[in-house]
Design a protein around this motif. Sequence first.
Motif, short mmCIF file in Angstrom:
data_model
loop_
_atom_site.label_atom_id
_atom_site.label_comp_id
_atom_site.label_asym_id
_atom_site.label_seq_id
_atom_site.Cartn_x
_atom_site.Cartn_y
_atom_site.Cartn_z
N LEU A 287 -2.29 -2.97 -0.65
CA LEU A 287 -1.11 -2.28 -0.14
C LEU A 287 -1.55 -1.11 0.75
CD1 LEU A 287 1.98 -1.70 -0.14
CD2 LEU A 287 1.60 -0.31 -2.20
N ASP A 288 -1.07 -1.08 1.97
CA ASP A 288 -1.29 0.06 2.87
C ASP A 288 0.09 0.62 3.22
OD1 ASP A 288 -4.09 -0.10 3.00
OD2 ASP A 288 -3.99 -1.63 4.57
N ALA A 289 0.28 1.90 2.89
CA ALA A 289 1.60 2.49 3.10
C ALA A 289 1.47 4.01 3.13
CB ALA A 289 2.56 2.07 1.99
N VAL A 290 2.50 4.63 3.69
CA VAL A 290 2.59 6.09 3.71
C VAL A 290 4.00 6.47 3.28
CG1 VAL A 290 2.58 8.16 5.15
CG2 VAL A 290 0.87 6.38 5.54
N VAL A 291 4.10 7.42 2.36
CA VAL A 291 5.41 7.94 1.94
C VAL A 291 5.41 9.44 2.17
CG1 VAL A 291 7.09 8.14 0.07
CG2 VAL A 291 5.56 6.15 0.15
N ASP A 292 6.35 9.90 2.98
CA ASP A 292 6.48 11.33 3.24
C ASP A 292 7.37 11.97 2.18
OD1 ASP A 292 4.89 11.13 5.43
OD2 ASP A 292 6.51 11.18 6.90
N LEU A 293 6.82 12.93 1.45
CA LEU A 293 7.51 13.54 0.33
C LEU A 293 7.92 14.98 0.65
CD1 LEU A 293 5.02 12.50 -2.52
CD2 LEU A 293 7.08 11.27 -1.78
N GLU A 294 8.99 15.40 -0.01
CA GLU A 294 9.35 16.81 -0.09
C GLU A 294 9.41 17.12 -1.58
OE1 GLU A 294 10.39 20.69 1.03
OE2 GLU A 294 10.04 19.05 2.43
N ARG A 307 4.59 16.80 1.57
CA ARG A 307 3.34 16.14 1.24
C ARG A 307 3.40 14.69 1.71
NH1 ARG A 307 -0.13 20.21 -0.21
NH2 ARG A 307 1.20 21.86 -1.08
N ARG A 308 2.27 14.15 2.01
CA ARG A 308 2.20 12.75 2.44
C ARG A 308 1.37 11.97 1.43
NH1 ARG A 308 1.38 11.61 8.60
NH2 ARG A 308 3.67 11.69 8.44
N LEU A 309 1.98 10.95 0.81
CA LEU A 309 1.28 10.07 -0.11
C LEU A 309 0.77 8.88 0.69
CD1 LEU A 309 2.13 9.20 -3.71
CD2 LEU A 309 1.83 7.31 -2.13
N VAL A 310 -0.55 8.71 0.70
CA VAL A 310 -1.18 7.69 1.51
C VAL A 310 -1.83 6.65 0.61
CG1 VAL A 310 -2.90 7.23 3.31
CG2 VAL A 310 -1.64 9.41 3.31
N VAL A 311 -1.47 5.38 0.83
CA VAL A 311 -2.05 4.26 0.11
C VAL A 311 -2.89 3.48 1.11
CG1 VAL A 311 -1.58 2.28 -1.39
CG2 VAL A 311 0.07 4.15 -1.25
N GLU A 312 -4.21 3.41 0.84
CA GLU A 312 -5.10 2.81 1.83
C GLU A 312 -6.36 2.30 1.14
OE1 GLU A 312 -6.37 4.26 6.24
OE2 GLU A 312 -6.83 5.66 4.61
N VAL A 318 -2.85 12.27 -1.92
CA VAL A 318 -1.75 13.11 -1.47
C VAL A 318 -2.34 14.21 -0.60
CG1 VAL A 318 0.04 14.75 -2.15
CG2 VAL A 318 -0.26 12.65 -3.45
N GLU A 319 -1.77 14.36 0.60
CA GLU A 319 -2.24 15.39 1.53
C GLU A 319 -1.04 16.17 2.06
OE1 GLU A 319 -2.62 12.52 5.47
OE2 GLU A 319 -4.29 12.57 4.02
N ALA A 320 -1.30 17.29 2.67
CA ALA A 320 -0.21 18.11 3.23
C ALA A 320 0.37 17.44 4.46
CB ALA A 320 -0.74 19.49 3.58
N GLY A 321 1.65 17.74 4.72
CA GLY A 321 2.29 17.25 5.94
C GLY A 321 3.35 16.22 5.68
N GLY A 322 3.80 15.58 6.76
CA GLY A 322 4.83 14.57 6.64
C GLY A 322 6.21 15.11 6.96
N SER A 323 7.17 14.20 6.97
CA SER A 323 8.54 14.55 7.35
C SER A 323 9.42 14.94 6.17
CB SER A 323 9.18 13.35 8.06
OG SER A 323 9.31 12.25 7.16
N GLY A 324 8.96 14.71 4.94
CA GLY A 324 9.80 15.03 3.78
C GLY A 324 10.93 14.06 3.57
N ALA A 325 10.75 12.79 3.97
CA ALA A 325 11.84 11.82 3.91
C ALA A 325 12.28 11.50 2.49
CB ALA A 325 11.41 10.52 4.61
N VAL A 326 11.36 11.58 1.52
CA VAL A 326 11.70 11.31 0.12
C VAL A 326 11.59 12.64 -0.64
CG1 VAL A 326 11.14 10.03 -1.97
CG2 VAL A 326 10.84 8.96 0.27
N ARG A 327 12.71 13.08 -1.19
CA ARG A 327 12.75 14.38 -1.86
C ARG A 327 12.66 14.17 -3.36
NH1 ARG A 327 16.87 18.34 -3.30
NH2 ARG A 327 16.22 20.44 -2.66
N LEU A 328 11.64 14.80 -3.99
CA LEU A 328 11.39 14.65 -5.43
C LEU A 328 11.45 16.01 -6.11
CD1 LEU A 328 8.34 12.21 -5.48
CD2 LEU A 328 10.50 11.81 -6.66
N HIS A 329 12.29 16.11 -7.13
CA HIS A 329 12.34 17.31 -7.95
C HIS A 329 11.16 17.31 -8.91
CE1 HIS A 329 13.77 20.16 -11.01
NE2 HIS A 329 14.61 20.62 -10.11
#
Length: 375
Positions: A287-294, A307-312, A318-329
């Motif tokens: 699985l190769d994917a990127v999920v942008d988290l807030e 944060r950016r969750l990177v599957v590779e 998990v690294e800094a950055g991304g758009s924050g498309a998925v918001r997690l409490h």
Amino acid sequence: MLIRELTGDDAERVARLRRVALGRSDPVEVRPGVRGLVAELGGRVAGALTIREFHQFWGGATVPMGGIGGVAVDPRARGRGVAGALLDAALRDLRERGQALSALHAAVPAPYRSRGWERAGVFEHLEVPLDRVPAGPRLATRPAEEGDAAALHACYCDLASTVDGMLDRGAPAVDARDVLGHDVVSVAPGHDGEVRGYLAAGRDDGVLRVRDLVGRDAATQLGLLGEVRRRAGSLERVSLRVTDPATTWLLTDRAIGFTTTTSAWLLRVVDLPAAVAARGWPAAEGLDAVVDLEVVDGHAPWHAGRRRLVVEGGRVRVEAGGSGAVRLHARALGPWFGGAQGGHALRRAGLLDGDARVLDRLVGAPGVPRLADFF
């Protein structure tokens, strides 16, 4: 309010506080693998908690976890923010010491949920009439000896590594020899010093209480269940702490009457990048994917924000950055990390917004996370 480290000089005062606040009389420990925090108001001990340095299996890998227990506040100091201050200090302490997760058993969940802990697994017992326990095949068991501790621990870890949430019961917080202190410890020997399975149990209040029943195969588990029945003597019931869910299936597929007692334990992701890096991710293969988290976390600001969750390449980071498309409490992190709840349930609970399909795929469906230890 002063928050400081628990010392041996505090043991008697904290033990007295716990007797008053919790009705518990267990000793207060300060030793390698076990530390604590104390809250003072006006120079008096107003609250305390203990942190044990555990490692917890997730995806077949161990993640450093701080087990929080013995949280007690002087009744005269309640309503003054003592528990919250202790938990906030504990989060900072856990991160500084590299414990990326924290778990606890909560009689009153609300204070912990307000700090980001959330239900993520079960702690379970079965109670069965002894005359209904299957007799099972007879095993060539023997009493455990001092030299068996390492082999018993290896047998336990072989099982625990396949059940998300289980402790590895490693030093220094846990001594592998502790299992030998039970009234009954029976060993099913294997080849070349290997242990096929073992039983650890004791008598208490007219009940045979099984702490561990661990077998590498169905025949060994059924044989150890038969050993439980033969060991009971005049006792009428057995209480079995569920270490392996397979044991439950073997025991209960005979249409016998039994009682299940289940309590939930709470999990907190203390440091998301460190926790993700340490965890095993079997479903990440291919699985190769990127999920942008807030990440929304007011009590652990070091991993909050975008944060950016990177599957590779079969690995996850998990690294800094991304758009924050998925918001997690913060409260969503533990149930997601452990696979206890999927994105749909977290969304309905108001703890997640956005497309969580990749997050769900990563944790898969390995079964209900479990603990077989109380702290």
